[in-house]
Design a protein around this motif. Structure first.
Motif, PDB file in Angstrom:
ATOM      1  N   PHE A 272       0.850  -1.190   0.000  1.00 18.30           N
ATOM      2  CA  PHE A 272       0.000   0.000   0.000  1.00 18.30           C
ATOM      3  C   PHE A 272       0.889   1.244   0.000  1.00 18.30           C
ATOM      4  CE2 PHE A 272      -2.859   3.146   1.940  1.00 18.30           C
ATOM      5  CZ  PHE A 272      -4.010   2.945   1.189  1.00 18.30           C
ATOM      6  N   PRO A 273       0.469   2.333  -0.644  1.00 21.92           N
ATOM      7  CA  PRO A 273       1.294   3.538  -0.688  1.00 21.92           C
ATOM      8  C   PRO A 273       1.790   3.960   0.697  1.00 21.92           C
ATOM      9  CG  PRO A 273      -0.548   3.788  -2.172  1.00 21.92           C
ATOM     10  CD  PRO A 273      -0.762   2.491  -1.442  1.00 21.92           C
TER      11      PRO A 273
ATOM     12  N   GLY B  84      -6.170 -14.452   1.340  1.00 25.35           N
ATOM     13  CA  GLY B  84      -5.763 -13.983   0.025  1.00 25.35           C
ATOM     14  C   GLY B  84      -5.009 -12.684   0.179  1.00 25.35           C
ATOM     15  N   CYS B  85      -4.064 -12.428  -0.712  1.00 19.16           N
ATOM     16  CA  CYS B  85      -3.286 -11.192  -0.646  1.00 19.16           C
ATOM     17  C   CYS B  85      -3.199 -10.590  -2.040  1.00 19.16           C
ATOM     18  CB  CYS B  85      -1.894 -11.465  -0.095  1.00 19.16           C
ATOM     19  SG  CYS B  85      -0.865  -9.977   0.073  1.00 19.16           S
ATOM     20  N   PHE B  86      -3.387  -9.284  -2.108  1.00 23.56           N
ATOM     21  CA  PHE B  86      -3.269  -8.569  -3.367  1.00 23.56           C
ATOM     22  C   PHE B  86      -2.132  -7.556  -3.263  1.00 23.56           C
ATOM     23  CE2 PHE B  86      -7.672  -9.788  -2.779  1.00 23.56           C
ATOM     24  CZ  PHE B  86      -8.009 -10.359  -3.996  1.00 23.56           C
ATOM     25  N   ALA B  87      -1.300  -7.509  -4.294  1.00 27.34           N
ATOM     26  CA  ALA B  87      -0.358  -6.396  -4.383  1.00 27.34           C
ATOM     27  C   ALA B  87      -1.199  -5.166  -4.708  1.00 27.34           C
ATOM     28  CB  ALA B  87       0.667  -6.666  -5.476  1.00 27.34           C
ATOM     29  N   TYR B  88      -0.939  -4.050  -4.028  1.00 23.68           N
ATOM     30  CA  TYR B  88      -1.746  -2.850  -4.228  1.00 23.68           C
ATOM     31  C   TYR B  88      -1.862  -2.506  -5.703  1.00 23.68           C
ATOM     32  CZ  TYR B  88      -3.314   1.954  -4.351  1.00 23.68           C
ATOM     33  OH  TYR B  88      -4.020   3.100  -4.648  1.00 23.68           O
ATOM     34  N   SER B  89      -3.089  -2.267  -6.145  1.00 25.10           N
ATOM     35  CA  SER B  89      -3.350  -1.890  -7.531  1.00 25.10           C
ATOM     36  C   SER B  89      -3.926  -0.475  -7.549  1.00 25.10           C
ATOM     37  CB  SER B  89      -4.339  -2.873  -8.160  1.00 25.10           C
ATOM     38  OG  SER B  89      -4.708  -2.465  -9.456  1.00 25.10           O
ATOM     39  N   PRO B  90      -3.263   0.465  -8.214  1.00 21.03           N
ATOM     40  CA  PRO B  90      -3.752   1.856  -8.250  1.00 21.03           C
ATOM     41  C   PRO B  90      -4.982   1.992  -9.133  1.00 21.03           C
ATOM     42  CG  PRO B  90      -1.814   1.636  -9.630  1.00 21.03           C
ATOM     43  CD  PRO B  90      -2.007   0.308  -8.964  1.00 21.03           C
ATOM     44  N   VAL B  91      -6.139   1.636  -8.585  1.00 16.37           N
ATOM     45  CA  VAL B  91      -7.390   1.688  -9.334  1.00 16.37           C
ATOM     46  C   VAL B  91      -7.741   3.139  -9.651  1.00 16.37           C
ATOM     47  CG1 VAL B  91      -9.836   1.101  -9.281  1.00 16.37           C
ATOM     48  CG2 VAL B  91      -8.169  -0.390  -8.173  1.00 16.37           C
ATOM     49  N   ASP B  92      -8.117   3.381 -10.890  1.00 19.69           N
ATOM     50  CA  ASP B  92      -8.471   4.726 -11.318  1.00 19.69           C
ATOM     51  C   ASP B  92      -9.614   5.281 -10.474  1.00 19.69           C
ATOM     52  OD1 ASP B  92      -8.502   7.043 -12.901  1.00 19.69           O
ATOM     53  OD2 ASP B  92     -10.029   6.213 -14.236  1.00 19.69           O
ATOM     54  N   GLY B  93      -9.385   6.430  -9.844  1.00 18.25           N
ATOM     55  CA  GLY B  93     -10.402   7.059  -9.019  1.00 18.25           C
ATOM     56  C   GLY B  93     -10.252   6.819  -7.536  1.00 18.25           C
ATOM     57  N   ALA B  94      -9.352   5.921  -7.129  1.00 22.26           N
ATOM     58  CA  ALA B  94      -9.152   5.633  -5.707  1.00 22.26           C
ATOM     59  C   ALA B  94      -8.313   6.736  -5.052  1.00 22.26           C
ATOM     60  CB  ALA B  94      -8.467   4.285  -5.533  1.00 22.26           C
ATOM     61  N   LYS B  95      -8.723   7.162  -3.867  1.00 19.84           N
ATOM     62  CA  LYS B  95      -8.019   8.235  -3.146  1.00 19.84           C
ATOM     63  C   LYS B  95      -6.598   7.836  -2.766  1.00 19.84           C
ATOM     64  CE  LYS B  95     -11.338  11.330  -2.932  1.00 19.84           C
ATOM     65  NZ  LYS B  95     -11.178  12.666  -3.569  1.00 19.84           N
ATOM     66  N   ALA B  96      -6.366   6.544  -2.579  1.00 17.64           N
ATOM     67  CA  ALA B  96      -5.035   6.088  -2.165  1.00 17.64           C
ATOM     68  C   ALA B  96      -3.968   6.413  -3.193  1.00 17.64           C
ATOM     69  CB  ALA B  96      -5.062   4.581  -1.900  1.00 17.64           C
ATOM     70  N   ASN B  97      -4.369   6.598  -4.442  1.00 18.91           N
ATOM     71  CA  ASN B  97      -3.395   6.916  -5.486  1.00 18.91           C
ATOM     72  C   ASN B  97      -2.712   8.263  -5.238  1.00 18.91           C
ATOM     73  OD1 ASN B  97      -4.270   4.579  -6.708  1.00 18.91           O
ATOM     74  ND2 ASN B  97      -5.668   5.618  -8.111  1.00 18.91           N
ATOM     75  N   GLU B  98      -3.357   9.112  -4.446  1.00 15.07           N
ATOM     76  CA  GLU B  98      -2.819  10.446  -4.176  1.00 15.07           C
ATOM     77  C   GLU B  98      -1.863  10.456  -2.984  1.00 15.07           C
ATOM     78  OE1 GLU B  98      -6.261  12.851  -3.562  1.00 15.07           O
ATOM     79  OE2 GLU B  98      -7.233  12.217  -5.435  1.00 15.07           O
ATOM     80  N   LEU B  99      -1.759   9.330  -2.269  1.00 15.95           N
ATOM     81  CA  LEU B  99      -0.907   9.290  -1.084  1.00 15.95           C
ATOM     82  C   LEU B  99       0.570   9.306  -1.478  1.00 15.95           C
ATOM     83  CD1 LEU B  99      -2.822   6.559   0.968  1.00 15.95           C
ATOM     84  CD2 LEU B  99      -2.764   9.021   1.424  1.00 15.95           C
TER      85      LEU B  99
END
Length: 427
Positions: free
Chosen positions: A301-302, A325-340
Motif C-alpha cells: 500500500f502507498p 488472500g493477498c493482493f499487491a496494491y493496484s492503483p485503481v483509477d479514481g481511488a483516493k489512495a493513489n494520491e498518497l
C-alpha cells in the motif's frame, strides 16, 4: 420467442444482479440463448473494480459485439460510461450496477417483450446461475465506508438494506427449491440495517428487527448451511459466534482485515486496532473452536515501510487465519489512495505479496494437517469433490474423495492434507 444472450462477470454480488435480470427476463417471456449466434441481443454484466477486471469486461463486450452485434452493457463498469463508449461506441445501452429496471428498459427498446407472457415460466426462487444445491443471498447494496483503495461506493452508492421480510422470503423460496447452502453476501454484511436504523419488519406475520444478529438467527432456523461473507468486524459479530457454536449457522467468517499496521490502516480508512482484533479472534475461537476465518490483505500500500510490512507478517503468524488472500496494491483509477505519498514500486509490491503468501502457506498447511484423522461433513459439488464447513465455493479449498452425489451431504474421514485441500474417504 425473443432470445437474449447473457454474459456474467465479476463477484458474487454481480452474479446476484445477473440472476435478478434473468429472472425478470423469464417473467416477461424472454428466452435465454445458449450462444451468441442464437441471440437477438446480448447483455454483458461487467466488473470494473481493478484494471484486470476492466480489461476482461471490455474484452467480453468486444467479443459479444463481434459475434452478435447487439449488446447492452450493465454492471460496475457501466459506472465508467465514457470509457465503455470510447472503447465500444456501438453498444446499444449502458447502465450501472444493480439496475434491473434500466436493463429491462433497454431490452424493451431494442427487443420488444412478447405478448402476454406466462408468469409461471419463472420458478419462485428466480433464475440461478449457481448449482442447484447452493445460492448467494444478497442482503444489501452499497457501502457507507470510504476506504481509500476502493471505488465501489462511488459505483454502487451508500448502504441500502433490503427489507428483512423480503430477504427471508427469498431464502425460504431457495430452500424449498432444494438449496442446501445459503451464502450471505453484500458490501458490508454486518452493517445490515444500519441505514434504516434497525427498523422493525415482518416475516411470517411476526415482527422482526432489521439487523445482522436477527437476520443470522432467522436464517439459522431454516435448517440449511448458512455462510457469512464480507463481514466487517463490528461488535455485533461477537453476538453471532454463539449461533455458530450451537450449529445454527456455519462456523465461518469472511472478514477483510486488509492490514495490521495502525498507520497503514488509518491511511486506508480502516479500523486501526490490530491488537483488539487479535483479542477478539481469541475470544471467538474460545466460544467456537471450530471457527474458520478467511480474510484478504493488501501488500505494498502507498507509504508502507518494511517495518510496517513486518508488522503485517507478525499479525498473520499470531492470528493463524485459516484462509487468506493477498493482493499487491493496484492503483485503481479514481481511488483516493493513489494520491498518497510514497508509492511502493511494482517489483517491491509483488515481492511483499510473495513473502506474505509464503508465510500464510505454512499456516494454512499446518491448520489443514490438524484435521487429518477427523470426520468432516461435506456438501458434494461433484462426484469426488466436496466442501467442508470451512470451504466456500470457488475461493477456498476442497475435500477430495471417491464417490458421492452432487448436491448431497457426505461424511468424510480425512486421511491426508496438502497446502490447500483435504483428502479422505467416505465413511
Amino acid at each position: 420467442m425473443p432470445k437474449v444472450g447473457f454474459v456474467s462477470l465479476g463477484c458474487p454480488k454481480a452474479l446476484v444482479d445477473s440472476e435478478r435480470i434473468l429472472t425478470q427476463l423469464r417473467a416477461e417471456g424472454y428466452v435465454t440463448a445458449p450462444d451468441y449466434a442464437g441471440a437477438d441481443l446480448v447483455i454483458v454484466n461487467t466488473c470494473g473494480f481493478i484494471d484486470a477486471a476492466v480489461e476482461e469486461s471490455l474484452g467480453a463486450i468486444g467479443e459479444a459485439l463481434a459475434q452478435n452485434g447487439k449488446v447492452i452493457v450493465t454492471g460496475c463498469l457501466g459506472f465508467k460510461h465514457d470509457l465503455v463508449r470510447k472503447a465500444h461506441p456501438s453498444v446499444l445501452s449502458i447502465t450501472g450496477p444493480h439496475d434491473t429496471p434500466g436493463v429491462m428498459k433497454a431490452v424493451h427498446a431494442h427487443l420488444p417483450k412478447p405478448h402476454d407472457p406466462f408468469t409461471d415460466l419463472v420458478p419462485p426462487q428466480g433464475i440461478k446461475l449457481t448449482p442447484n444445491h447452493y445460492a448467494y443471498l444478497k442482503i444489501s447494496e452499497g457501502c457507507n465506508h470510504r476506504c481509500t483503495f476502493c471505488i465501489i461506493p462511488s459505483m454502487r452508492g451508500d448502504l441500502v438494506s433490503r427489507p428483512i421480510g423480503e430477504v427471508m422470503l427469498e431464502a425460504e423460496n431457495l430452500v424449498k427449491a432444494g438449496v442446501k447452502e445459503l451464502l450471505v453476501i453484500s458490501q458490508d454484511t454486518s452493517a445490515y440495517g444500519v441505514d434504516v436504523r434497525y427498523r422493525t419488519g415482518f416475516h411470517g406475520g411476526k415482527p422482526i428487527k432489521t439487523n445482522f444478529q436477527q437476520l443470522c438467527k432467522s436464517l439459522g432456523e431454516l435448517g440449511v448451511w448458512v455462510r457469512l461473507h464480507y463481514v466487517y468486524p463490528y461488535p455485533s459479530v461477537d453476538d453471532v459466534i454463539p449461533l455458530m457454536a450451537d450449529g445454527k449457522i456455519l462456523p465461518y467468517l469472511d472478514i477483510p482485515f486488509q492490514h495490521a499496521s495502525p498507520r497503514i490502516l488509518k491511511l486506508m480508512k480502516r479500523p486501526a486496532a490490530a491488537e483488539k482484533v487479535l483479542a477478539r479472534i481469541r475470544e471467538w475461537r474460545k466460544t467456537c473452536p471450530e471457527l474458520t476465518i478467511r480474510s484478504t490483505f493488501i501488500a505494498g500500500f502507498p507509504g508502507e515501510t518494511e517495518k510496517e510490512f513486518e508488522e503485517l507478517l507478525a499479525f498473520l503468524k499470531e492470528a493463524q487465519l485459516d484462509r487468506v488472500g493477498c493482493f499487491a496494491y493496484s492503483p485503481v483509477d479514481g481511488a483516493k489512495a493513489n494520491e498518497l505519498p510514497g508509492p511502493v514500486p511494482d517489483e517491491l509490491r509483488e515481492e511483499r505479496k510473495k513473502r506474505f503468501m509464503e508465510v500464510q502457506a505454512g499456516i494454512s498447511k499446518a491448520r489443514l494437517k490438524a484435521k487429518v484423522g477427523t470426520m468432516q461433513k461435506v456438501i458434494v459439488d461433484a462426484p469426488g469433490i466436496g466442501r467442508s464447513t470451512a470451504d466456500a465455493p470457488e475461493i477456498d479449498g476442497v475435500v477430495h474423495f471417491k464417490g458421492g452425489k452432487a448436491g448431497e451431504f457426505a461424511e468424510i474421514r480425512i486421511e491426508r492434507s496438502d497446502e490447500h485441500d483435504l483428502h479422505g474417504r467416505l465413511a
